[in-house]
Design an enzyme around this catalytic site. Structure first.
Site, PDB file in Angstrom:
ATOM      1  N   ASP A 125      -0.075   8.472   5.581  1.00 40.08           N
ATOM      2  CA  ASP A 125      -0.126   7.042   5.862  1.00 40.08           C
ATOM      3  C   ASP A 125      -0.166   6.274   4.547  1.00 40.08           C
ATOM      4  O   ASP A 125      -1.153   6.371   3.801  1.00 40.08           O
ATOM      5  CB  ASP A 125      -1.420   6.786   6.671  1.00 40.08           C
ATOM      6  CG  ASP A 125      -1.339   5.578   7.554  1.00 40.08           C
ATOM      7  OD1 ASP A 125      -0.742   4.576   7.122  1.00 40.08           O
ATOM      8  OD2 ASP A 125      -1.904   5.624   8.662  1.00 40.08           O
TER       9      ASP A 125
ATOM     10  N   ASP B 282       1.926   1.545   6.452  1.00 39.32           N
ATOM     11  CA  ASP B 282       0.997   0.586   7.048  1.00 39.32           C
ATOM     12  C   ASP B 282       1.511  -0.847   6.851  1.00 39.32           C
ATOM     13  O   ASP B 282       1.959  -1.192   5.751  1.00 39.32           O
ATOM     14  CB  ASP B 282      -0.363   0.754   6.345  1.00 39.32           C
ATOM     15  CG  ASP B 282      -1.485  -0.002   7.031  1.00 39.32           C
ATOM     16  OD1 ASP B 282      -1.700   0.231   8.229  1.00 39.32           O
ATOM     17  OD2 ASP B 282      -2.143  -0.827   6.357  1.00 39.32           O
TER      18      ASP B 282
ATOM     19  N   GLU C 220       4.853   0.358  10.337  1.00 39.43           N
ATOM     20  CA  GLU C 220       4.037  -0.419  11.268  1.00 39.43           C
ATOM     21  C   GLU C 220       4.364  -1.882  11.045  1.00 39.43           C
ATOM     22  O   GLU C 220       4.189  -2.398   9.941  1.00 39.43           O
ATOM     23  CB  GLU C 220       2.543  -0.171  11.016  1.00 39.43           C
ATOM     24  CG  GLU C 220       1.694  -0.844  12.077  1.00 39.43           C
ATOM     25  CD  GLU C 220       0.258  -1.113  11.638  1.00 39.43           C
ATOM     26  OE1 GLU C 220      -0.605  -1.211  12.502  1.00 39.43           O
ATOM     27  OE2 GLU C 220       0.013  -1.246  10.423  1.00 39.43           O
TER      28      GLU C 220
ATOM     29  N   HIS D  43      -5.301   4.213  16.577  1.00 36.97           N
ATOM     30  CA  HIS D  43      -6.678   4.040  16.127  1.00 36.97           C
ATOM     31  C   HIS D  43      -7.113   2.573  16.079  1.00 36.97           C
ATOM     32  O   HIS D  43      -8.247   2.288  15.713  1.00 36.97           O
ATOM     33  CB  HIS D  43      -6.836   4.670  14.740  1.00 36.97           C
ATOM     34  CG  HIS D  43      -5.977   3.966  13.732  1.00 36.97           C
ATOM     35  ND1 HIS D  43      -4.603   4.029  13.751  1.00 36.97           N
ATOM     36  CD2 HIS D  43      -6.302   3.156  12.703  1.00 36.97           C
ATOM     37  CE1 HIS D  43      -4.121   3.289  12.778  1.00 36.97           C
ATOM     38  NE2 HIS D  43      -5.126   2.744  12.123  1.00 36.97           N
ATOM     39  N   ASP D  44      -6.203   1.655  16.404  1.00 39.80           N
ATOM     40  CA  ASP D  44      -6.543   0.220  16.431  1.00 39.80           C
ATOM     41  C   ASP D  44      -6.580  -0.333  17.853  1.00 39.80           C
ATOM     42  O   ASP D  44      -6.900  -1.508  18.050  1.00 39.80           O
ATOM     43  CB  ASP D  44      -5.492  -0.595  15.662  1.00 39.80           C
ATOM     44  CG  ASP D  44      -5.440  -0.273  14.181  1.00 39.80           C
ATOM     45  OD1 ASP D  44      -6.479   0.100  13.612  1.00 39.80           O
ATOM     46  OD2 ASP D  44      -4.346  -0.399  13.591  1.00 39.80           O
TER      47      ASP D  44
HETATM   48  O1  TEU Z   1      -3.251  -2.301  11.125  1.00 41.22           O
HETATM   49  C1  TEU Z   1      -2.589  -3.501  11.061  1.00 41.22           C
HETATM   50  C2  TEU Z   1      -2.894  -4.525  12.057  1.00 41.22           C
HETATM   51  O2  TEU Z   1      -2.529  -5.665  11.861  1.00 41.22           O
HETATM   52  C3  TEU Z   1      -3.613  -4.229  13.295  1.00 41.22           C
HETATM   53  O3  TEU Z   1      -3.317  -3.242  14.096  1.00 41.22           O
HETATM   54  C4  TEU Z   1      -5.006  -4.677  13.180  1.00 41.22           C
HETATM   55  O4  TEU Z   1      -5.917  -3.643  13.356  1.00 41.22           O
HETATM   56  C5  TEU Z   1      -5.186  -5.726  14.231  1.00 41.22           C
HETATM   57  O5  TEU Z   1      -4.229  -6.718  14.036  1.00 41.22           O
HETATM   58  C6  TEU Z   1      -6.500  -6.378  14.117  1.00 41.22           C
HETATM   59  O6  TEU Z   1      -6.660  -7.175  15.263  1.00 41.22           O
HETATM   60  C7  TEU Z   1      -3.163  -1.447  10.040  1.00 41.22           C
HETATM   61  C8  TEU Z   1      -4.015  -0.223  10.292  1.00 41.22           C
HETATM   62  O7  TEU Z   1      -3.493   0.462  11.397  1.00 41.22           O
HETATM   63  C9  TEU Z   1      -5.429  -0.653  10.470  1.00 41.22           C
HETATM   64  O8  TEU Z   1      -6.274   0.389  10.832  1.00 41.22           O
HETATM   65  C10 TEU Z   1      -5.863  -1.285   9.178  1.00 41.22           C
HETATM   66  O9  TEU Z   1      -7.150  -1.831   9.322  1.00 41.22           O
HETATM   67  C11 TEU Z   1      -4.924  -2.392   8.735  1.00 41.22           C
HETATM   68  O10 TEU Z   1      -3.558  -2.033   8.825  1.00 41.22           O
HETATM   69  C12 TEU Z   1      -5.168  -2.730   7.290  1.00 41.22           C
HETATM   70  O11 TEU Z   1      -4.745  -1.701   6.464  1.00 41.22           O
END
Ligand code: TEU
Length: 548
Positions: free
Chosen positions: A96, A196, A246, A322-323
């Site tokens: 990642d 990411d 992403e 994971h989000d």
């Molecule tokens: O996530 C990006 C992101 O914008 C989202 O999925 C975020 O968690 C959500 O908008 C919040 O409401 C990526 C990663 O997957 C995440 O775990 C990280 O925290 C983020 O980037 C920052 O690196």
């Protein structure tokens, strides 16, 4: 080049997958212990969320050293063993790459703070007085996206946590540094990369207040994003590897370009987009609850499936990561129809056009944990928004019910392996509490059961490898005005599939077209079928897939 079309990718959140040393935190040696399980499931790639050296303010998405393993997860030797042992089992490891920002503990940022101009230009610093941030842009985790540094008299941009400073991609030196990181991991034998929030890397030339929103329209799919991704892929020679970007608040036209199969315009293999996971956000606000709008869900699938097909792009297919809260708790049924809804939702995306992702625990139907107390939450975003919701006048109970539905911790609870204490995840105290149903939902119980959610996922993975109609076929949507049923046909030369998904807990029927009457049932989540003449009955959350 398109070898990822018949594969399934498994996402591992190492912190919560398997702990090997009893400190309550999952680690690389823990993943090694579970490689046979993953091979048996049939997945082709393992995407690991960040295990690089990091202060862990955002669980590793705040990187301090891109080329070192955080000791909490193990050593470089462990990573090398993981790459080797996965490859022996026919699986590639994907890492990642968090390239939109670094941790403020990263040496580049520390040197910027120490006054080295060269490193200041690695980040986005803006002059300004200490009372007024340069723009009104909001951080994704709540509050302003700017932090003032008194010693420099300047503000720096952080679209995420205050300890995650955005990199300045307009500086060619930054781009060169990041290419070196890719090459470092390529040499170690890494088979693919997830990037990411890669559609946020190109910021506008002029920074101005957003009078309509939180600033995202200025930097999402920003001005030079395609150019920068192309350059990175070309100069590191990763065009033939599996890469997924992403894409945050993205657009279809951009995703077609990010994932085009046209070799001259090569960027990435595929895109994650999130529109289908916002159909239960009231007025687009993650922190306002609403029943899922199934009509909207279907429309988004149609637009993205057909749009990407026509534009020759490629979707990453997913419900969970994971989000995101667990999909069963969101669109399925945690009670009586737990198993049926888990299977129906799985098939709905695995049989679409794109590459499916399974997030750890999804293959056994894990649910949200139902935390009762704010002290159970760990995530920086959840804790920030809990405070914000209270400031907005919500009661504690109301704020807790919003977190129970929306917190990222919903998916971060430890993997449920066995009936042992802590589900076999750790011999110590887990860093985050287990979901309350871990004594009922676990891997060991499902492996032996041919009717389990696990066995169903295994079947879906196998079918994608075997059938070109799934991996390569065109898609046509059916039942378009029916909000309760998702239905589509897939076609590849003479091969044809037609699939019906009851998205609700009520019985319903669909009318089969004459040619489908002779199709045979390929897949379902109830033992028998309820077909009489042209009428096909669908029970709660039933899926029926017919094959020519
Ligand atoms: O996530 C990006 C992101 O914008 C989202 O999925 C975020 O968690 C959500 O908008 C919040 O409401 C990526 C990663 O997957 C995440 O775990 C990280 O925290 C983020 O980037 C920052 O690196």
């Amino acid at each position: 080049m398109t070898s990822f079309r018949n594969k399934v990718i498994y996402q591992i959140y190492p912190k919560s997958f398997q702990d090997s040393d009893g400190d309550g935190v999952g680690d690389l040696r823990g993943i090694l212990e579970r490689l046979d399980y993953l091979q048996e499931l049939g997945v082709s790639y393992l995407w690991l969320t960040p295990v690089f050296s990091s202060p862990q303010n955002d669980n590793g998405y705040d990187v301090e050293d891109y080329c070192a393993i955080d000791p909490r997860f193990g050593t470089m030797a462990d990573m090398e063993a993981l790459i080797r042992e996965s490859s022996q089992r026919g699986m590639g490891v994907m890492l990642d790459m968090v390239f939109n920002h670094t941790s403020t503990a990263h040496p580049w940022f520390q040197r910027a703070l120490a006054g080295e101009k060269e490193y200041e230009n690695y980040y986005i610093f803006k002059e300004g007085d200490s009372k007024h941030p340069p723009t009104n842009w909001q951080s994704k985790f709540g509050g302003t996206s700017w932090e003032y540094v008194p010693s420099l008299g300047k503000w720096y941009l952080h679209l995420f946590d205050v300890t995650q400073a955005d990199l300045n991609w307009d500086n060619p030196k930054v781009r060169e540094e990041l290419k070196k990181v890719i090459c470092f991991w390529k040499e170690k034998g890494i088979q693919g990369f997830r990037f990411d929030v890669v559609n946020l890397i190109s910021k506008p030339a002029i920074f101005e207040d957003d009078l309509e929103g939180d600033g995202r329209r200025f930097y999402s799919d920003g001005p030079h994003v395609h150019e920068y991704i192309k350059e990175l892929v070309r100069d590191t020679n990763i065009a033939e590897m599996v890469t997924v970007g992403e894409m945050s608040s993205t657009h279809l036209e951009d995703c077609i370009r990010y994932s085009t199969a046209n070799p001259q315009e090569r960027e990435l293999s595929m895109c994650f987009s999130f529109h289908h996971l916002k159909v239960d956000y009231k007025n687009g606000d993650k922190w306002s609850l609403m029943e899922p709008d199934r009509r909207m869900l279907k429309k988004i699938f149609e637009d993205w499936q057909l749009g990407m097909e026509q534009g020759n792009g490629w979707n990453a297919l997913f419900w969970c990561n994971h989000d995101q809260p667990r999909i069963i708790s969101r669109l399925g049924n945690e009670g009586r129809f737990w198993k049926e809804s888990a299977k129906m939702l799985a098939a709905a995306i695995h049989l679409m056009r794109g590459t499916p992702y399974i997030y750890q625990g999804e293959e056994i139907g894990m649910t949200n944990p139902h935390y009762q107390n704010i002290s159970q939450y760990q995530d920086v975003e959840s804790l920030n928004y809990y405070r914000i919701l209270l400031e907005q006048g919500k009661t504690e109970a109301e704020a807790m019910s919003v977190l129970a539905a929306r917190s990222r911790d919903n998916s971060r609870t430890p993997m449920q392996w066995s009936a042992e204490e802590n589900g076999g995840f750790t011999k110590g105290t887990p860093w985050i509490e287990m979901a309350d149903n871990y004594p009922e939902i676990y891997v060991e119980k499902q492996i032996a059961d041919p009717d389990s959610v696990y066995s169903f996922y295994k079947k879906l993975i196998k079918l994608r490898k075997e059938k070109m109609v799934i991996s390569e076929g065109r898609i046509v949507f059916l039942e378009r005005d029916n909000p309760d049923i998702l239905a589509y046909q897939r076609c590849y030369e003479e091969e044809k599939l037609v699939a019906f998904y009851n998205l609700t807990d009520a019985e319903t029927t669909v009318l089969l077209e004459a040619p489908w009457m002779n199709y045979r049932k390929l897949l379902g989540n109830y033992e028998d079928s309820q077909q009489s003449g042209r009428e096909l009955g669908l029970r709660p959350y039933e899926v029926v897939v017919l094959e020519k």
